[in-house]
Design an enzyme around this catalytic site. Structure first.
Site, PDB file in Angstrom:
ATOM      1  N   HIS A  40      16.692  -5.479  -2.413  1.00  0.00           N
ATOM      2  CA  HIS A  40      17.819  -5.200  -1.514  1.00  0.00           C
ATOM      3  C   HIS A  40      17.379  -4.255  -0.397  1.00  0.00           C
ATOM      4  CE1 HIS A  40      21.698  -3.932   0.004  1.00  0.00           C
ATOM      5  NE2 HIS A  40      22.184  -5.014  -0.551  1.00  0.00           N
TER       6      HIS A  40
ATOM      7  N   GLU B  79      20.127 -11.720   3.556  1.00  0.00           N
ATOM      8  CA  GLU B  79      21.017 -10.654   4.025  1.00  0.00           C
ATOM      9  C   GLU B  79      20.422  -9.993   5.264  1.00  0.00           C
ATOM     10  OE1 GLU B  79      23.710  -9.016   0.726  1.00  0.00           O
ATOM     11  OE2 GLU B  79      21.878  -7.872   0.629  1.00  0.00           O
TER      12      GLU B  79
HETATM   13  P1  13P Z   1      28.665  -5.608   2.399  1.00  0.00           P
HETATM   14  O1  13P Z   1      29.311  -6.905   1.910  1.00  0.00           O
HETATM   15  O2  13P Z   1      29.434  -4.412   2.021  1.00  0.00           O
HETATM   16  O3  13P Z   1      28.331  -5.698   3.858  1.00  0.00           O
HETATM   17  O4  13P Z   1      27.285  -5.495   1.621  1.00  0.00           O
HETATM   18  C1  13P Z   1      26.458  -6.591   1.589  1.00  0.00           C
HETATM   19  C2  13P Z   1      25.369  -6.353   0.629  1.00  0.00           C
HETATM   20  O5  13P Z   1      24.474  -5.554   0.876  1.00  0.00           O
HETATM   21  C3  13P Z   1      25.397  -7.107  -0.639  1.00  0.00           C
HETATM   22  O6  13P Z   1      24.203  -6.962  -1.328  1.00  0.00           O
END
Ligand code: 13P
Length: 253
Positions: free
Chosen positions: A95, A165
């Site tokens: 992450h 992401e």
């Molecule tokens: P948010 O949905 O709060 O933007 O976070 C995304 C995230 O990092 C999920 O792993």
């Protein structure tokens, strides 16, 4: 059609066990009525045992972290074997919040291997920090994916989920637009295909994460054509997550 996968990354939330129990209970109630959607909740370590239900497998449980070590003198660490023994089925790895705290591709790769060897599913996060007009971010993304999966045996590719992401969309006001989600998730699959095989890339689930909420989730699935979502804030917002799950479940492709 294989089921969509919605993973809630609770991060360091909520502040109390009582609240964690309320969130998991509500998540289970909604997940029970979904037809096309699998749901995973990833609470902090301390809530995991309370969120795992021996009776109900409607919501699978994931961890947000795992040690590279199998056991022994490693203060503060929790092994993949321990998680698996508790009934944890997924682990979020790589992450951006961990990468920002100093986690390297090499360490992430070791965590992926530890997770897969223990028989769990590795949810591997990748994503560029910024986007430039010239498209240099695509090379950066490609390198990141290649380095993150370096050393991961191809026999394990089937137990990997990729969470795309873009860092700039995490914790932001707006998610990435669904058309860009579509383009970039295809690119991610192509890189995965180069690393493992075309067959693995056809099967791997690619999720999108970054400011997903109950309003935009349906379109991200419909137009972005991703296999699911990795949800941060909205996954600990009981009414919002309930609506999000319902919105995703009714999308017909
Ligand atoms: P948010 O949905 O709060 O933007 O976070 C995304 C995230 O990092 C999920 O792993």
């Amino acid at each position: 059609m294989s089921k969509r996968l919605i993973i809630g990354n609770w991060k360091m939330n909520p502040p109390t066990l009582a609240e964690a129990k309320r969130i998991i209970r509500s998540t289970r109630t909604v997940a029970a009525i979904l037809e096309h959607t699998d749901v995973v909740a990833c609470p902090p370590y301390t809530y995991i045992s309370s969120c795992i239900s021996k009776k109900s497998h409607i919501v699978s449980i994931g961890s947000q972290a795992v040690s590279i070590h199998g056991g022994g003198a490693h203060t503060g660490e929790v092994s993949a074997g321990m998680l698996n023994d508790m009934g944890v089925q997924y682990v979020i790895l790589g992450h951006s919040e961990q990468r920002a705290a100093g986690e390297t591709d090499e360490i992430i790769s070791k965590r992926i291997i530890a997770t897969l060897e223990a028989g769990m599913i590795a949810v591997v996060c990748v994503g560029e920090k910024v986007r430039d007009e010239q498209g240099a971010y695509l090379d950066i993304l490609k390198d990141q994916i290649k380095h993150t999966f370096a050393g991961v045996p191809s026999k394990y590719a089937k137990n990997v989920v990729i969470a795309y992401e873009p860092v700039w969309a995490i914790g932001a006001q707006e998610a990435m637009i669904p058309e860009q989600v579509y383009e970039t998730s295809l690119f991610v699959k192509k890189v995965f295909s180069d690393i493992f095989s075309q067959e693995s890339a056809m099967k791997v689930k690619v999720l999108y994460g970054g400011s997903v909420n109950f309003r935009n989730a349906g379109d991200i699935i419909r137009v972005g054509k991703v296999d699911g979502l990795l949800v941060g804030r909205e996954s600990v917002n009981i009414p919002g997550f309930k609506e999000l799950l319902k919105a995703v479940d009714v999308v017909v492709l």
